[in-house]
Design a protein around this motif. Structure first.
Motif, PDB file in Angstrom:
ATOM      1  N   ARG A   1       0.826  -1.206   0.000  1.00 38.80           N
ATOM      2  CA  ARG A   1       0.000   0.000   0.000  1.00 38.80           C
ATOM      3  C   ARG A   1       0.860   1.255   0.000  1.00 38.80           C
ATOM      4  N   ILE A   2       0.257   2.329  -0.469  1.00 36.97           N
ATOM      5  CA  ILE A   2       0.880   3.644  -0.436  1.00 36.97           C
ATOM      6  C   ILE A   2      -0.152   4.651   0.055  1.00 36.97           C
ATOM      7  N   MET A   3       0.326   5.774   0.554  1.00 43.25           N
ATOM      8  CA  MET A   3      -0.548   6.863   0.970  1.00 43.25           C
ATOM      9  C   MET A   3      -0.193   8.088   0.142  1.00 43.25           C
ATOM     10  N   THR A   4      -1.207   8.807  -0.314  1.00 43.88           N
ATOM     11  CA  THR A   4      -0.969  10.028  -1.079  1.00 43.88           C
ATOM     12  C   THR A   4      -1.591  11.218  -0.371  1.00 43.88           C
ATOM     13  N   LYS A   5      -1.038  12.365  -0.641  1.00 40.69           N
ATOM     14  CA  LYS A   5      -1.604  13.636  -0.173  1.00 40.69           C
ATOM     15  C   LYS A   5      -1.071  14.741  -1.067  1.00 40.69           C
ATOM     16  N   PRO A   6      -1.829  15.824  -1.240  1.00 40.92           N
ATOM     17  CA  PRO A   6      -1.321  16.936  -2.045  1.00 40.92           C
ATOM     18  C   PRO A   6      -0.103  17.563  -1.379  1.00 40.92           C
ATOM     19  N   SER A   7       0.809  18.062  -2.202  1.00 43.27           N
ATOM     20  CA  SER A   7       1.926  18.813  -1.624  1.00 43.27           C
ATOM     21  C   SER A   7       1.368  20.108  -1.057  1.00 43.27           C
TER      22      SER A   7
ATOM     23  N   ASP B   1      -7.668  12.894  -8.613  1.00 48.53           N
ATOM     24  CA  ASP B   1      -6.314  13.349  -8.920  1.00 48.53           C
ATOM     25  C   ASP B   1      -5.270  12.511  -8.196  1.00 48.53           C
ATOM     26  N   GLN B   2      -5.544  12.165  -6.941  1.00 45.39           N
ATOM     27  CA  GLN B   2      -4.591  11.370  -6.195  1.00 45.39           C
ATOM     28  C   GLN B   2      -4.530   9.942  -6.714  1.00 45.39           C
ATOM     29  N   ALA B   3      -5.634   9.445  -7.248  1.00 46.59           N
ATOM     30  CA  ALA B   3      -5.608   8.117  -7.875  1.00 46.59           C
ATOM     31  C   ALA B   3      -4.655   8.133  -9.066  1.00 46.59           C
ATOM     32  N   GLU B   4      -4.673   9.216  -9.813  1.00 41.00           N
ATOM     33  CA  GLU B   4      -3.738   9.367 -10.941  1.00 41.00           C
ATOM     34  C   GLU B   4      -2.298   9.400 -10.425  1.00 41.00           C
ATOM     35  N   ALA B   5      -2.061  10.136  -9.344  1.00 38.69           N
ATOM     36  CA  ALA B   5      -0.719  10.215  -8.768  1.00 38.69           C
ATOM     37  C   ALA B   5      -0.268   8.854  -8.235  1.00 38.69           C
ATOM     38  N   ALA B   6      -1.172   8.118  -7.593  1.00 36.02           N
ATOM     39  CA  ALA B   6      -0.837   6.791  -7.076  1.00 36.02           C
ATOM     40  C   ALA B   6      -0.461   5.848  -8.220  1.00 36.02           C
TER      41      ALA B   6
END
Length: 114
Positions: A48-54, A75-80
């Motif tokens: 697993r990974i966690m994403t958040k906006p900068s 958007d975060q799904a795209e980044a992941a």
């Protein structure tokens, strides 16, 4: 039980507390998505990974919190997905997504070889 969930959610309001509670690495990797820059954090289990906006992404993309939150999920799904692709895991599908707190999301993926 409700108190435990509420306390966990409050703890996750601070990124370092959230990472500590959920076990994510404190080192972030930056990934550019179509809407801006995002931070990605690995979990030691490797599933697993966690994403958040900068911080810059939060300031520039946020006219209103509720509309931003909805946009941030896609958007975060795209980044992941980009992060997994860039780290040699393009064959690993994302199998589960959940919002952790605010604009932070956890993505579980499966890299098992059939």
């Amino acid at each position: 039980m409700r108190a435990k969930i509420l306390l966990g959610s409050l703890a996750c309001l601070a990124l370092t507390a959230c990472q500590s509670v959920l076990g994510f690495d404190t080192t972030s990797h930056e990934v550019m998505a179509s809407s801006g820059l995002y931070r990605v954090f690995e979990h030691p289990k490797g599933d697993r990974i966690m994403t958040k906006p900068s911080p810059a992404g939060i300031v520039t993309a946020m006219p209103g919190y509720s509309s931003y939150t909805y946009q941030a999920a896609s958007d975060q799904a795209e980044a992941a997905r980009r992060y997994l692709d860039e780290t040699g895991r393009s064959n690993c599908p994302i199998v589960f997504v959940r919002e952790i707190a605010g604009p932070q999301f956890e993505y579980r993926f499966n890299c098992l070889v059939p």
